[in-house]
Write an enzyme that holds these catalytic residues in place. Structure first.
Site, mmCIF file in Angstrom:
data_model
loop_
_atom_site.group_PDB
_atom_site.id
_atom_site.type_symbol
_atom_site.label_atom_id
_atom_site.label_comp_id
_atom_site.label_asym_id
_atom_site.label_seq_id
_atom_site.Cartn_x
_atom_site.Cartn_y
_atom_site.Cartn_z
ATOM 1 N N ILE A 164 0.892 -1.163 0.000
ATOM 2 C CA ILE A 164 0.000 0.000 0.000
ATOM 3 C C ILE A 164 0.929 1.211 0.000
ATOM 4 O O ILE A 164 1.901 1.257 0.755
ATOM 5 C CB ILE A 164 -0.951 -0.012 1.219
ATOM 6 C CG1 ILE A 164 -1.819 1.247 1.304
ATOM 7 C CG2 ILE A 164 -0.229 -0.195 2.520
ATOM 8 C CD1 ILE A 164 -2.882 1.176 2.424
ATOM 9 N N SER A 165 0.650 2.198 -0.847
ATOM 10 C CA SER A 165 1.543 3.359 -0.973
ATOM 11 C C SER A 165 1.589 4.159 0.319
ATOM 12 O O SER A 165 0.649 4.135 1.124
ATOM 13 C CB SER A 165 1.056 4.297 -2.075
ATOM 14 O OG SER A 165 0.900 3.616 -3.291
ATOM 15 N N GLN A 166 2.654 4.924 0.460
ATOM 16 C CA GLN A 166 2.788 5.908 1.537
ATOM 17 C C GLN A 166 1.599 6.890 1.435
ATOM 18 O O GLN A 166 1.193 7.246 0.320
ATOM 19 C CB GLN A 166 4.126 6.564 1.225
ATOM 20 C CG GLN A 166 4.504 7.797 1.893
ATOM 21 C CD GLN A 166 5.717 8.400 1.167
ATOM 22 O OE1 GLN A 166 6.004 8.116 0.008
ATOM 23 N NE2 GLN A 166 6.417 9.239 1.864
#
Ligand code: SAH
Length: 220
Positions: A65-67
């Site tokens: 999951i992206s930052q």
């Protein structure tokens, strides 16, 4: 509200101030959505305490999951007003789709790994964000022609170049955000279509997992 939920709410507020506002995220609707959506429900149990950290988190199957900042930036550059139909490529945990769902009328998010598509569906349900978000298990490098055109397209995996089918399925006017570059580093690129003219600009440097499938990287 129980103690854990209150603690997450405080972390969420802190994330909005320290990771988003301080780095130039200004769109009030993006800030409101990310200040409200329970990101802890989208990360695996064992990483839940890190849900609001300033970094990507593993979600299984070798994906992340992206930052939060990257999700916010990608949402902001799309300049959503509320009435749009949005295509996301790479549902992963479903978090980014939940954010887009709060900003637009309808989101179709395509995920190539069946296990993750199922997880995204479950997470969106659990977080109460499923009403206007549809998860489809398919190769999103080809877009999703059945429901095209899309007012905005958000690609959460890195591509060697802009997949032509995505450009075709982008409405006019329309905005598409996608990381373009090598497997190691990419430019987060905003592509706009207006009166038949395609233009692009780089929004940031970034590092995403690779886009697979017909128009992505040929990886084992
Ligand atoms: N937006 C996600 C992060 C996704 S990571 C979130 O908020 O959690 C990128 C995702 O893209 C991975 O789940 C990966 O499996 C998926 N992906 C890679 N290539 C794809 C393709 N061709 N079609 C659809 N999904 C793809």
């Amino acid at each position: 509200m129980d103690g854990a939920a209150t603690a997450f709410e405080a972390q969420r507020r802190y994330m909005v101030e320290r990771q988003l506002k301080s780095r130039g995220i200004r769109d009030p609707r993006v800030l409101e959505a990310m200040g409200r959506i329970p990101r802890e429900l989208f990360v695996p149990e064992k990483y839940r305490h890190n849900a609001y950290c300033d970094e990507p988190i593993p979600i299984g199957c070798g994906q992340t999951i992206s930052q939060p900042y990257i999700t916010a930036l990608m949402a902001q550059v799309l300049e959503l007003q509320g009435a749009e139909k949005v295509l996301e490529v790479g549902a992963g945990s479903g978090y980014h789709a939940a954010v887009l769902g709060a900003l637009a009328a309808e989101v179709i998010t395509v995920e190539i790994i069946p296990e993750l598509a199922e997880m995204a569906r479950r997470n969106l349900e659990a977080a109460g964000c499923a009403a206007n978000v549809r998860v489809i298990c398919a190769d999103g490098s080809l877009g999703y022609a059945e429901l095209a055109p899309y007012d905005a397209i958000s690609v959460a995996a890195a591509a060697p170049e802009i997949p032509p089918k995505l450009l075709e399925q982008l409405a006019d006017p329309g905005r598409l955000v996608i990381p373009i570059g090598s497997l190691d580093e990419q430019e987060l690129t905003l592509v706009t279509k207006s009166q038949g003219v395609i233009s692009s600009r780089v929004a940031a440097l970034c590092r995403f997992v690779p886009l697979r499938g017909g128009e992505g990287w040929k990886l084992q």
